[in-house]
Design an enzyme around this catalytic site. Structure first.
Site, PDB file in Angstrom:
ATOM      1  N   SER A  33       0.849  -1.184   0.000  1.00  0.00           N
ATOM      2  CA  SER A  33       0.000   0.000   0.000  1.00  0.00           C
ATOM      3  C   SER A  33       0.886   1.235   0.000  1.00  0.00           C
ATOM      4  O   SER A  33       2.011   1.203   0.502  1.00  0.00           O
ATOM      5  CB  SER A  33      -0.891   0.015   1.241  1.00  0.00           C
ATOM      6  N   TYR A  93      -3.023  -0.347  10.203  1.00  0.00           N
ATOM      7  CA  TYR A  93      -2.966  -0.832   8.824  1.00  0.00           C
ATOM      8  C   TYR A  93      -1.663  -0.411   8.158  1.00  0.00           C
ATOM      9  O   TYR A  93      -0.994  -1.222   7.501  1.00  0.00           O
ATOM     10  CB  TYR A  93      -4.158  -0.287   8.037  1.00  0.00           C
TER      11      TYR A  93
END
Length: 247
Positions: free
Chosen positions: A143, A156
Site C-alpha cells: 500500500s 494498517y
C-alpha cells in the site's frame, strides 16, 4: 492424478476486489488459478468467471490467519496441478479510521495484524518451496500507506510497512534461488475493503474516476509476475495522480 496446466497462480483474498480482478487477469492470460478466501459463495463465483476464460480454477475456503489452512491451500494447488508458479499475497483488512490509539479496540489491532502480517508470512512460508522449483514469482500487495505515514489508520499502515520489509528480506533469500519477489503498492482502491470494521467501504468513499482501480492493480500484479530472466520488479507503486497533494 494432477491436472496438466501451462502455469498456475495462487491468490489469497480472491473473493472480491483486487484479488478477484487479479484472478481474472491471470485466467485471461491462460493461467490456471487457485483462489483462497473466507467467503465461499463469492470465491466460487470468481472461480466460475475464471473458468469461463477457458482455464481451470479451484476455490478453497481459506482463513489466512490459520497457518494450517494456508498450508492446505498451497497443498491443494500442488496436488491438483503438480506445480505452483505464482503466489499473490493479497488478503488484507484495515481498522476503523481516525480512532485514537487509546480507544482502538484490541480485537481490531489483532485482526489487522493477524491478517496482514501473519497471513503474509504463512502464505510465503508455504508457497516458497514450490516457487523455488519453478523459478516462480511471489507478489505482495502492499500500500502507499506502507511507504508514507497514515494518521488515520496507523495499524494498517504499520502492517504494510512490515509487508514491504518482509518482502525485501524474502527477496534476499529467495532471489538467488530464482524466485522473483515484488511488492505492489496501490493508493486507495474503490472496492469493498473496509467492510470488516468500518461503516462504509472504499467503494462508497472513493471516486472511481479519480482513483486507481482494482483492474489497474491486477494489471500491475500480472506484469510483475510475468517478468522473466534475471530481472525482477522489486517494487511497483500505483498511485492516484494527486497522492502527493496531501503532503
Amino acid at each position: 492424478m494432477t491436472e496438466t496446466q501451462a502455469r498456475v497462480a495462487l491468490i489469497t483474498g480472491a473473493s472480491s476486489g483486487i484479488g478477484a480482478e487479479t484472478a481474472k487477469r491471470f485466467a485471461e492470460n491462460g493461467t490456471a488459478v487457485v483462489l483462497g478466501a473466507r467467503s465461499v459463495d463469492a470465491l466460487e463465483a470468481t472461480a466460475e468467471e475464471c473458468r469461463d476464460c477457458g482455464v481451470a480454477a479451484a476455490a478453497v475456503q481459506t482463513d489466512v490467519t490459520d497457518p494450517d489452512a494456508v498450508a492446505a491451500l498451497v497443498e491443494a494447488a500442488v496436488e491438483r496441478f503438480g506445480r505452483l508458479d505464482v503466489a499473490v499475497v493479497n488478503a488484507g483488512i484495515g481498522e476503523v479510521r481516525d480512532v485514537p490509539l487509546s480507544e482502538l479496540p484490541r480485537e481490531q489491532f489483532e485482526a489487522v495484524t493477524e491478517t496482514n502480517v501473519h497471513g503474509a508470512f504463512y502464505t510465503a512460508r508455504a508457497a516458497l518451496p514450490h516457487l523455488r522449483e519453478r523459478d516462480g514469482a511471489i507478489v505482495f500487495v502492499g500500500s502507499s500507506k506502507g511507504k508514507y505515514p497514515s494518521t488515520s489508520t496507523p495499524v494498517y499502515a504499520a502492517s504494510k510497512w512490515w509487508v514491504r520489509g518482509f518482502a525485501a528480506s524474502v527477496a534476499g533469500r529467495a532471489g538467488p534461488d530464482g524466485v522473483a519477489v515484488t511488492v505492489v503498492n496501490p493508493t486507495g482502491v474503490p472496492t469493498e475493503f473496509g467492510s470488516a470494521f468500518r461503516e462504509t467501504t472504499n467503494a462508497q468513499n472513493l471516486d472511481p474516476e479519480a482513483t486507481v482501480s482494482a483492474a489497474d492493480v491486477a494489471d500491475g500484479i500480472v506484469y510483475a509476475a510475468d517478468q522473466e530472466g534475471a530481472t525482477a520488479v522489486a517494487e511497483l507503486d500505483l498511485y492516484r495522480r494527486d497522492i502527493h497533494e496531501r503532503f
